[in-house]
Design a protein around this motif. Structure first.
Motif, PDB file in Angstrom:
ATOM      1  N   CYS A 195      80.501  74.519  11.034  1.00  0.00           N
ATOM      2  CA  CYS A 195      81.727  74.513  11.840  1.00  0.00           C
ATOM      3  C   CYS A 195      82.812  75.384  11.213  1.00  0.00           C
ATOM      4  O   CYS A 195      83.515  76.133  11.914  1.00  0.00           O
ATOM      5  CB  CYS A 195      82.239  73.086  12.002  1.00  0.00           C
ATOM      6  SG  CYS A 195      81.303  72.107  13.179  1.00  0.00           S
ATOM      7  N   LEU A 196      82.970  75.296   9.906  1.00  0.00           N
ATOM      8  CA  LEU A 196      83.984  76.112   9.230  1.00  0.00           C
ATOM      9  C   LEU A 196      83.683  77.598   9.386  1.00  0.00           C
ATOM     10  O   LEU A 196      84.586  78.408   9.649  1.00  0.00           O
ATOM     11  CB  LEU A 196      84.042  75.739   7.742  1.00  0.00           C
ATOM     12  CG  LEU A 196      84.704  74.385   7.432  1.00  0.00           C
ATOM     13  CD1 LEU A 196      84.418  73.965   5.996  1.00  0.00           C
ATOM     14  CD2 LEU A 196      86.211  74.461   7.676  1.00  0.00           C
ATOM     15  N   LYS A 197      82.423  77.952   9.255  1.00  0.00           N
ATOM     16  CA  LYS A 197      82.023  79.367   9.391  1.00  0.00           C
ATOM     17  C   LYS A 197      82.345  79.887  10.795  1.00  0.00           C
ATOM     18  O   LYS A 197      82.888  80.981  10.961  1.00  0.00           O
ATOM     19  CB  LYS A 197      80.529  79.504   9.093  1.00  0.00           C
ATOM     20  CG  LYS A 197      80.040  80.951   9.128  1.00  0.00           C
ATOM     21  CD  LYS A 197      78.557  81.027   8.769  1.00  0.00           C
ATOM     22  CE  LYS A 197      78.079  82.471   8.844  1.00  0.00           C
ATOM     23  NZ  LYS A 197      76.620  82.573   8.523  1.00  0.00           N
ATOM     24  N   HIS A 198      82.026  79.096  11.825  1.00  0.00           N
ATOM     25  CA  HIS A 198      82.271  79.541  13.199  1.00  0.00           C
ATOM     26  C   HIS A 198      83.765  79.595  13.495  1.00  0.00           C
ATOM     27  O   HIS A 198      84.222  80.475  14.236  1.00  0.00           O
ATOM     28  CB  HIS A 198      81.569  78.598  14.182  1.00  0.00           C
ATOM     29  CG  HIS A 198      81.620  79.071  15.604  1.00  0.00           C
ATOM     30  ND1 HIS A 198      81.020  80.235  16.024  1.00  0.00           N
ATOM     31  CD2 HIS A 198      82.224  78.537  16.714  1.00  0.00           C
ATOM     32  CE1 HIS A 198      81.222  80.401  17.315  1.00  0.00           C
ATOM     33  NE2 HIS A 198      81.962  79.382  17.755  1.00  0.00           N
ATOM     34  N   PHE A 199      84.531  78.669  12.936  1.00  0.00           N
ATOM     35  CA  PHE A 199      85.975  78.690  13.169  1.00  0.00           C
ATOM     36  C   PHE A 199      86.586  79.997  12.700  1.00  0.00           C
ATOM     37  O   PHE A 199      87.366  80.635  13.414  1.00  0.00           O
ATOM     38  CB  PHE A 199      86.658  77.518  12.455  1.00  0.00           C
ATOM     39  CG  PHE A 199      88.157  77.609  12.493  1.00  0.00           C
ATOM     40  CD1 PHE A 199      88.855  77.211  13.620  1.00  0.00           C
ATOM     41  CD2 PHE A 199      88.873  78.121  11.412  1.00  0.00           C
ATOM     42  CE1 PHE A 199      90.245  77.324  13.679  1.00  0.00           C
ATOM     43  CE2 PHE A 199      90.253  78.237  11.459  1.00  0.00           C
ATOM     44  CZ  PHE A 199      90.943  77.835  12.594  1.00  0.00           C
ATOM     45  N   PHE A 200      86.252  80.410  11.489  1.00  0.00           N
ATOM     46  CA  PHE A 200      86.861  81.621  10.928  1.00  0.00           C
ATOM     47  C   PHE A 200      86.379  82.900  11.611  1.00  0.00           C
ATOM     48  O   PHE A 200      87.006  83.942  11.482  1.00  0.00           O
ATOM     49  CB  PHE A 200      86.626  81.679   9.415  1.00  0.00           C
ATOM     50  CG  PHE A 200      87.427  80.669   8.655  1.00  0.00           C
ATOM     51  CD1 PHE A 200      88.811  80.747   8.611  1.00  0.00           C
ATOM     52  CD2 PHE A 200      86.810  79.613   8.005  1.00  0.00           C
ATOM     53  CE1 PHE A 200      89.564  79.802   7.916  1.00  0.00           C
ATOM     54  CE2 PHE A 200      87.551  78.662   7.308  1.00  0.00           C
ATOM     55  CZ  PHE A 200      88.937  78.764   7.274  1.00  0.00           C
ATOM     56  N   SER A 201      85.293  82.811  12.385  1.00  0.00           N
ATOM     57  CA  SER A 201      84.831  83.977  13.146  1.00  0.00           C
ATOM     58  C   SER A 201      85.691  84.224  14.386  1.00  0.00           C
ATOM     59  O   SER A 201      85.669  85.309  14.963  1.00  0.00           O
ATOM     60  CB  SER A 201      83.373  83.776  13.594  1.00  0.00           C
ATOM     61  OG  SER A 201      83.302  82.858  14.678  1.00  0.00           O
TER      62      SER A 201
END
Length: 471
Positions: free
Chosen positions: A442-448
């Motif tokens: 989730c954190l990875k997708h948020f920052f994308s």
């Protein structure tokens, strides 16, 4: 620096004006279960386990309805930000129609084969009998739940959050009064035992939407009381557009709810005492969850309205703040449960009829919850408050279902029936193997920033401009 990270007066003014009434409303709604559990607990382990298992059926319905309401809220919030009244009204019509069909199916199954529903979790004769008697009555609250949940979704998304809170206060008091009177024969009411708890739930559940619709009628609200042909005048294209966004959320919540039921089936098959312990934990988990729901609904409304209105930069800033605030709230809750879990658990044993095995198991899993709750809220706030309000309803579903069905459930099953670990460790597996990988994803997708997918023309134009500037 701290103000920049956590937000200033504008941010907290909006958060508190939305989050506090929503949190209080959810806290009061959760008290339905708390009151039922406390009073039914005085009847003993079997009755407590039976109501907990019957409650799983209505809880699963709530998850499906929550999916419909969450999907609808994407449109409610963004349309409200874009001042599109017609879009809100037609979305309301689509959501009500869909939710009623679902509740009717759950009502028919629960009424027709109540023992079949209870036997999914446990086949103890006493539990089957008590649970089926409770469920055959409680199912008549389901249509009321539909009306209440969708009405609250509309009111929250249009920043009218106080009425649901006041209504929840009234229905909670009514439920407590009726529970005590109908279970134990107080206040001149008949003594009905476990059936009394079900009757109290039905009456209290219906009082909520009745009050909301009366107030809306007095105020001549132009959403709830728009012309029928306008509410139900949606086109196939509108329905397709709604389900394109809402179906992933509905599937997400439904399959996540089904997964939780599978967890409870595993726990129940280890012994009904463990099922009773889980019922105690779930009751407090739902109360704590009320505060997280408040923050996340505030996030959903604020981020969604900014994206719908084209304020992309502000939406991103607020989203980052919610990612910090909600897990921090989890730390506070975890510390509280860690130090007061013994007192919380023994509230349920005021009648002295809960076995030591149940109390000991509850103590262990409350410790697991206290340690895990901050981590558990990282993916929760990102998926519910940010991804969905941004219009990305598919990514959260994918992460939720992979981590639950492909990883955590199989591991928990193996831990319970193959390795045969102690119950508390089995329960810990259900949390740990679901939450940690999902948090990272989730954190990875948020920052994308790929989760920003507006449903309004204003939002899409603003996103195009924002991305052009970023390049």
């Amino acid at each position: 620096m701290l103000q920049k990270v956590l937000g200033g007066r504008r941010f907290w003014g909006s958060v508190l004006s939305l989050a506090i009434p929503i949190a209080v409303q959810n806290l009061l709604t959760s008290s339905f279960t708390l009151v039922d559990t406390l009073m039914v607990g005085q009847l003993g382990d079997v009755s407590l386990a039976a109501v907990g298992m019957a409650g799983q059926w209505s809880w699963f319905l709530n998850m499906v309805l929550f999916g419909i309401c969450s999907g609808a809220s994407v449109f409610f919030a963004q349309y409200f930000g874009d001042k599109n009244h017609g879009g809100i009204v037609k979305t309301y019509g689509i959501a009500v129609s869909s939710a009623f069909l679902v509740s009717l199916a759950f009502l028919v199954v629960g009424l027709s084969v109540p023992k079949g529903v209870i036997s999914i979790f446990n086949r103890d004769a006493g539990v089957l009998d008590a649970g089926s008697r409770y469920l055959k009555i409680a199912v008549f609250s389901y249509p009321a739940i539909v009306l209440n949940m969708i009405a609250c979704a509309v009111l929250r998304s249009t920043k009218r959050v106080k009425l649901p809170m006041y209504v929840a206060f009234f229905t909670t008091i009514a439920n407590a009064f009726l529970d005590y009177g109908l279970i134990f024969g107080a206040f001149g009411l008949p003594e009905m035992g476990i059936e009394g708890a079900a009757v109290a739930t039905v009456i209290s559940s219906w009082s909520g939407p009745v009050i909301i619709y009366i107030v809306m009628a007095i105020q001549k609200d132009d959403i709830f009381f728009a012309p029928v042909r306008e509410i139900f005048g949606f086109t196939r294209h509108m329905v397709a557009d709604f389900y394109k966004k809402a179906l992933p959320v509905i599937l997400n919540e439904s399959l996540w709810g089904l997964g939780t039921i599978c967890y409870n089936i595993i726990f129940a098959n280890l012994g009904y005492e463990y099922s009773a312990a889980v019922t105690i934990l779930r009751t407090f988990e739902n109360i704590a969850f009320a505060f997280f729901v408040g923050f996340n609904n505030a996030g959903c409304v604020m981020v969604g309205q900014d994206i719908g209105a084209g304020n992309i930069k502000r939406a991103l800033k607020d989203a980052r703040r919610f990612m910090i605030i909600v897990p921090l709230a989890g730390v506070v809750v975890g510390i509280f449960v860690l130090f007061f879990r013994e007192q919380l658990i023994y509230i349920f044993n005021m009648g002295g009829k809960i076995t030591e095995k149940t109390l000991s198991a509850a103590m262990g899993i409350m410790l697991v919850y206290a340690i895990e709750v901050p981590i558990r809220n990282i993916p929760y706030v990102i998926i519910v408050a940010i991804f969905r309000s941004g219009g990305d309803t598919k990514t959260g579903m994918k992460y939720d279902l992979i981590c639950l069905w492909a990883i955590s459930l199989p591991v928990t099953f193996i831990a319970a029936f193959v390795i045969k670990l102690p119950f508390v460790l089995v329960f810990a597996c259900s949390y740990v193997f679901e939450d940690y990988l999902k948090s990272v994803l989730c954190l990875k997708h948020f920052f994308s920033k790929k989760w920003i997918k507006p449903v309004t023309e204003t939002g899409r134009a603003a996103l195009h401009e924002y991305m052009a500037e970023a390049e």
